[in-house]
Design an enzyme around this catalytic site. Structure first.
Site, mmCIF file in Angstrom:
data_model
loop_
_atom_site.group_PDB
_atom_site.id
_atom_site.type_symbol
_atom_site.label_atom_id
_atom_site.label_comp_id
_atom_site.label_asym_id
_atom_site.label_seq_id
_atom_site.Cartn_x
_atom_site.Cartn_y
_atom_site.Cartn_z
ATOM 1 N N SER A 1 45.140 36.499 54.080
ATOM 2 C CA SER A 1 46.559 36.759 53.881
ATOM 3 C C SER A 1 46.984 36.162 52.554
ATOM 4 C CB SER A 1 47.379 36.193 55.048
ATOM 5 O OG SER A 1 48.717 36.638 54.974
ATOM 6 N N ASN A 2 48.255 35.857 52.415
ATOM 7 C CA ASN A 2 48.786 35.282 51.188
ATOM 8 C C ASN A 2 49.958 34.363 51.540
ATOM 9 O OD1 ASN A 2 51.276 37.045 51.250
ATOM 10 N ND2 ASN A 2 49.678 38.614 51.092
ATOM 11 N N ARG A 3 50.620 33.842 50.534
ATOM 12 C CA ARG A 3 51.638 32.807 50.753
ATOM 13 C C ARG A 3 53.036 33.362 51.021
ATOM 14 N NH1 ARG A 3 51.947 29.445 45.724
ATOM 15 N NH2 ARG A 3 53.548 28.386 46.952
ATOM 16 N N SER A 4 53.181 34.657 51.178
ATOM 17 C CA SER A 4 54.513 35.233 51.353
ATOM 18 C C SER A 4 55.186 34.714 52.626
ATOM 19 C CB SER A 4 54.427 36.756 51.421
ATOM 20 O OG SER A 4 55.697 37.313 51.700
#
Length: 404
Positions: free
Chosen positions: A213-216
């Site tokens: 995933s990512n940091r959003s």
């Protein structure tokens, strides 16, 4: 700008144990941009002092009709004329009965009777009092007379048992009032438009407990959905799981992966007027997710994970446009304008919102952002560092000015 900005709101507080909640409601309305004044019944002052509301609102509190604060004006008429919107909260059985029958025998009820602005009623009382035929008859009369009535919540009452009659929480009341205001204003710039917003970071599963995933945080997408609703749009928010509260008045659909997001957005796109693709979509996913948790093996020094590209959702949908206004987002860490202009052209977008997430206060997880707005054949425009709500207003205003 909030739909509450510069609204003159009169809060009528009557005497019940829930009177203290009116303090929090007043604070919430002021945070939304409203100017609030309070009028109280004599019984209400036994629960909360007028000084509390006066200090909070920095406005005089009208609780005694025989005290002339301004000899040039009749107190209850002056307050009634000042009012754009009136809310009775908590509205006791006694206050409801008086208003339903046109009785005006104190500061609060004389103001109510003199007010021609829209009126909203939030009943709060014991469940037996609420269910009493006289109270129900009075509430029906209020609705016949054009007042809006919020159904009380079911929960623990002051008497120590559960029943219907509990005052809803201030946030719920503000959401109800906001939606009613939006529905009544047909001149809002996005009235009649369907806006589809995506938010959050997609998750591509490696095994049952791990994912890419990512940091959003989803905050920018949620702000876009909230502001679009305030501008009059019918909003659908498609989001990955976040720690955020779902925006009120918005249809919410939850997804996990890029593939699920593609399916849901595609299903809605044909009937959408504007797509705001604020979700941070994973660029890669594992070629194959395993069914069981990958265990560390004795002597193992590394693990190879084979990845493949996910679908380019924005590019696919922009190619299918039949009049939709498509807004993309680009989070960059270098060569912001060059990368953004390339994305704008390659994906045939109507607008691209680009930000440099390597800068302090910009991008992921925070409450502020600074973006550059790019549109075809126009000079890019960079905002100041603003709250994400203010950024959402800037983006949607620019889109509206471009014919969205």
């Amino acid at each position: 700008m909030s739909i509450w900005q510069d609204q003159h709101v009169t809060v009528v507080v009557s005497g019940g144990i829930a009177s203290y909640k009116a303090i929090y409601l007043v604070r919430q309305l002021m945070k939304q941009g409203a100017t609030v004044r309070v009028t109280m019944t004599a019984h209400a002052t036994e629960f909360v002092t007028p000084l509390t509301f006066q200090t909070l609102t920095q406005q005089p509190v009208f609780s005694d009709e025989f005290t002339m604060q301004d000899p040039k004006h009749v107190g209850h008429v002056a307050l009634a004329d000042w009012t754009d919107l009136m809310i009775m909260v908590p509205a006791t059985a006694n206050l409801i009965a008086k208003v339903a029958n046109g009785i005006a025998d104190d500061a609060a009820t004389t103001t109510i009777l003199a007010t021609t602005a829209p009126k909203y009623v939030v009943p709060a009382m014991n469940s037996h009092m609420y269910a009493n035929p006289a109270t129900q008859r009075n509430l029906a009369q209020l609705q016949t007379d054009g007042l809006q009535v919020l159904t009380p919540a079911t929960g623990m009452l002051a008497e120590g048992y559960v029943g219907r009659g509990r005052m809803p929480e201030p946030d719920e009341i503000v959401d109800w009032l906001t939606q009613t205001l939006i529905d009544q204003q047909t001149d809002l710039p996005l009235h009649g438009k369907k806006v589809l917003v995506t938010a959050g970071g997609t998750r591509e599963m490696i095994d049952p407990v791990r994912y890419i995933s990512n940091r959003s945080s989803g905050k920018m997408g949620y702000a876009m959905a909230t502001v679009a609703r305030e501008l009059g749009a019918e909003v659908t928010l498609i989001s990955t799981p976040t720690a955020l509260t779902q925006p009120a008045g918005v249809q919410y659909i939850e997804v996990l992966s890029a593939a699920e997001l593609l399916t849901q957005v595609t299903a809605k796109f044909a009937t959408t007027d504007m797509l705001v693709m604020a979700a941070a979509v994973s660029d890669y996913r594992p070629v194959k997710a395993v069914d069981q948790k990958i265990k560390k093996q004795p002597g193992q020094t590394g693990l190879t994970l084979e990845l493949t590209e996910t679908a380019d959702i924005l590019k696919q949908l922009a190619a299918q446009k039949t009049g939709q206004f498509v807004i993309g987002f680009a989070a960059e860490t270098q060569h912001l304008l060059a990368n953004a202009e390339k994305k704008l052209a390659e994906k045939k977008l109507d607008m691209l919102v680009a930000n440099d997430v390597s800068q302090p206060g910009v991008g992921f997880n925070g409450d502020t952002n600074q973006v550059t707005l790019l549109t075809p054949n126009s000079t890019p425009v960079t905002t100041n560092l603003l709250s994400k709500t203010e950024i959402a207003h800037s983006v949607l205003t620019a889109a509206i000015n471009r014919g969205a």
